[in-house]
Design a protein around this motif. Structure first.
Motif, PDB file in Angstrom:
ATOM      1  N   GLY A 120      78.890  30.307  30.770  1.00 22.04           N
ATOM      2  CA  GLY A 120      79.150  31.252  31.858  1.00 22.04           C
ATOM      3  C   GLY A 120      78.613  32.653  31.650  1.00 22.04           C
ATOM      4  N   HIS A 121      77.621  32.833  30.783  1.00 20.19           N
ATOM      5  CA  HIS A 121      77.059  34.174  30.562  1.00 20.19           C
ATOM      6  C   HIS A 121      76.615  34.766  31.898  1.00 20.19           C
ATOM      7  N   PRO A 122      76.861  36.047  32.125  1.00 25.08           N
ATOM      8  CA  PRO A 122      76.501  36.660  33.409  1.00 25.08           C
ATOM      9  C   PRO A 122      75.035  36.497  33.817  1.00 25.08           C
ATOM     10  N   VAL A 123      74.092  36.519  32.861  1.00 23.50           N
ATOM     11  CA  VAL A 123      72.680  36.356  33.244  1.00 23.50           C
ATOM     12  C   VAL A 123      72.391  34.950  33.749  1.00 23.50           C
ATOM     13  N   HIS A 124      73.179  33.966  33.309  1.00 23.35           N
ATOM     14  CA  HIS A 124      72.988  32.597  33.791  1.00 23.35           C
ATOM     15  C   HIS A 124      73.406  32.468  35.248  1.00 23.35           C
ATOM     16  N   ARG A 125      74.364  33.288  35.677  1.00 20.89           N
ATOM     17  CA  ARG A 125      74.926  33.199  37.023  1.00 20.89           C
ATOM     18  C   ARG A 125      74.389  34.276  37.973  1.00 20.89           C
ATOM     19  N   SER A 126      73.476  35.103  37.515  1.00 21.50           N
ATOM     20  CA  SER A 126      72.998  36.223  38.329  1.00 21.50           C
ATOM     21  C   SER A 126      72.202  35.761  39.553  1.00 21.50           C
ATOM     22  N   ALA A 127      72.162  36.620  40.547  1.00 19.34           N
ATOM     23  CA  ALA A 127      71.394  36.336  41.770  1.00 19.34           C
ATOM     24  C   ALA A 127      69.916  36.160  41.445  1.00 19.34           C
ATOM     25  N   GLU A 128      69.397  36.950  40.494  1.00 19.94           N
ATOM     26  CA  GLU A 128      67.994  36.844  40.111  1.00 19.94           C
ATOM     27  C   GLU A 128      67.687  35.470  39.513  1.00 19.94           C
ATOM     28  N   THR A 129      68.578  35.004  38.643  1.00 20.52           N
ATOM     29  CA  THR A 129      68.390  33.695  38.029  1.00 20.52           C
ATOM     30  C   THR A 129      68.451  32.599  39.077  1.00 20.52           C
ATOM     31  N   LYS A 130      69.436  32.668  39.962  1.00 19.07           N
ATOM     32  CA  LYS A 130      69.563  31.659  41.021  1.00 19.07           C
ATOM     33  C   LYS A 130      68.318  31.623  41.906  1.00 19.07           C
ATOM     34  N   ALA A 131      67.778  32.805  42.233  1.00 19.34           N
ATOM     35  CA  ALA A 131      66.559  32.870  43.057  1.00 19.34           C
ATOM     36  C   ALA A 131      65.378  32.252  42.315  1.00 19.34           C
ATOM     37  N   PHE A 132      65.274  32.518  41.002  1.00 19.85           N
ATOM     38  CA  PHE A 132      64.175  31.931  40.238  1.00 19.85           C
ATOM     39  C   PHE A 132      64.291  30.413  40.194  1.00 19.85           C
TER      40      PHE A 132
ATOM     41  N   SER B 189      66.802  22.512  37.306  1.00 17.78           N
ATOM     42  CA  SER B 189      68.149  22.479  37.892  1.00 17.78           C
ATOM     43  C   SER B 189      69.119  22.994  36.853  1.00 17.78           C
ATOM     44  N   ILE B 190      70.102  23.790  37.303  1.00 18.45           N
ATOM     45  CA  ILE B 190      71.085  24.322  36.358  1.00 18.45           C
ATOM     46  C   ILE B 190      72.487  23.835  36.719  1.00 18.45           C
ATOM     47  N   PHE B 191      73.282  23.624  35.686  1.00 18.89           N
ATOM     48  CA  PHE B 191      74.668  23.188  35.802  1.00 18.89           C
ATOM     49  C   PHE B 191      75.469  24.038  34.828  1.00 18.89           C
ATOM     50  N   PHE B 192      76.754  24.211  35.104  1.00 18.50           N
ATOM     51  CA  PHE B 192      77.576  25.086  34.269  1.00 18.50           C
ATOM     52  C   PHE B 192      78.701  24.335  33.577  1.00 18.50           C
ATOM     53  N   LEU B 193      78.910  24.681  32.312  1.00 16.87           N
ATOM     54  CA  LEU B 193      80.039  24.164  31.552  1.00 16.87           C
ATOM     55  C   LEU B 193      81.324  24.791  32.085  1.00 16.87           C
ATOM     56  N   PRO B 194      82.461  24.145  31.850  1.00 16.71           N
ATOM     57  CA  PRO B 194      83.728  24.787  32.206  1.00 16.71           C
ATOM     58  C   PRO B 194      83.916  26.060  31.376  1.00 16.71           C
ATOM     59  N   PRO B 195      84.680  27.015  31.889  1.00 18.05           N
ATOM     60  CA  PRO B 195      84.930  28.241  31.104  1.00 18.05           C
ATOM     61  C   PRO B 195      85.604  27.922  29.771  1.00 18.05           C
ATOM     62  N   TYR B 196      85.309  28.730  28.754  1.00 22.62           N
ATOM     63  CA  TYR B 196      85.931  28.621  27.435  1.00 22.62           C
ATOM     64  C   TYR B 196      85.829  27.214  26.851  1.00 22.62           C
ATOM     65  N   SER B 197      84.619  26.693  26.802  1.00 23.63           N
ATOM     66  CA  SER B 197      84.441  25.347  26.251  1.00 23.63           C
ATOM     67  C   SER B 197      83.269  25.285  25.268  1.00 23.63           C
ATOM     68  N   PRO B 198      83.288  26.098  24.206  1.00 20.36           N
ATOM     69  CA  PRO B 198      82.171  26.069  23.259  1.00 20.36           C
ATOM     70  C   PRO B 198      81.986  24.712  22.581  1.00 20.36           C
ATOM     71  N   GLU B 199      83.056  23.926  22.491  1.00 24.38           N
ATOM     72  CA  GLU B 199      82.945  22.611  21.853  1.00 24.38           C
ATOM     73  C   GLU B 199      82.074  21.656  22.662  1.00 24.38           C
ATOM     74  N   LEU B 200      81.831  21.951  23.935  1.00 27.15           N
ATOM     75  CA  LEU B 200      80.972  21.119  24.777  1.00 27.15           C
ATOM     76  C   LEU B 200      79.519  21.583  24.764  1.00 27.15           C
ATOM     77  N   ASN B 201      79.248  22.697  24.121  1.00 30.80           N
ATOM     78  CA  ASN B 201      77.919  23.305  24.147  1.00 30.80           C
ATOM     79  C   ASN B 201      77.215  23.105  22.808  1.00 30.80           C
ATOM     80  N   PRO B 202      76.259  22.155  22.724  1.00 32.00           N
ATOM     81  CA  PRO B 202      75.587  21.920  21.439  1.00 32.00           C
ATOM     82  C   PRO B 202      74.813  23.129  20.941  1.00 32.00           C
ATOM     83  N   ASP B 203      74.436  24.033  21.839  1.00 30.65           N
ATOM     84  CA  ASP B 203      73.711  25.227  21.422  1.00 30.65           C
ATOM     85  C   ASP B 203      74.585  26.138  20.554  1.00 30.65           C
TER      86      ASP B 203
END
Length: 123
Positions: free
Chosen positions: A75-87, A96-110
C-alpha cells in the motif's frame, strides 16, 4: 538499505565480546525491486522514491520483461498515486497492478529481499 545494518554474527572468545569500531556516520540507498514467481529478482537503485521514480522503474521493468506483467503491490502511496494509475492505464493491459491487504508483509515475498542483504542480482 543502510550502511549501519547488522548483517550477521561473529565468533569471539568466551567472555570477550568482539568490538566493531565505526565512525557513526550513516548512509542509505533507496531501492525498488520485484520478485517473480520463480524467485528471480529485478531491482534498481533510486534517489527519492516518488511516483516519478516508481514510474521510471516500471518503464525499465516493461523493457526488461517480455509479455504481460501482473504486479502485486503493497500500500505504499506511490503505488496508489494518480500518476501511477494513469501510467498503468497507458500500457493498455500490458501491465496490471493488484494490491495486498493492508499490514500483510508476510504475503509479500519482496519483504524477504530486504531481510537478506547479500546475494542481490539483477534480472
Amino acid at each position: 538499505m543502510r550502511t549501519n545494518h547488522h548483517a550477521g554474527t561473529t565468533w569471539g572468545k568466551v567472555g570477550d565480546t568482539p568490538t566493531v569500531r565505526g565512525t557513526g556516520r550513516r548512509h542509505s540507498a533507496n531501492m525498488i525491486s520485484v520478485v517473480n514467481t520463480q524467485g528471480r529478482l529485478h531491482f534498481s537503485f533510486v534517489g527519492t522514491i516518488d511516483s516519478a521514480a516508481f514510474i521510471d522503474y516500471l518503464k525499465t521493468l516493461l523493457h526488461d520483461v517480455p509479455g504481460k506483467i501482473f504486479l502485486i503491490l503493497d500500500g505504499h502511496p506511490v503505488h496508489r498515486s494518480a500518476e501511477t494509475k494513469a501510467f498503468v492505464k497507458s500500457t493498455k493491459g500490458r501491465l496490471s497492478i493488484f494490491f495486498l491487504p493492508p499490514y500483510s508483509p508476510e504475503l509479500n515475498p519482496d519483504e524477504w529481499v530486504w531481510k537478506k542483504s547479500s546475494g542481490l542480482w539483477r534480472n
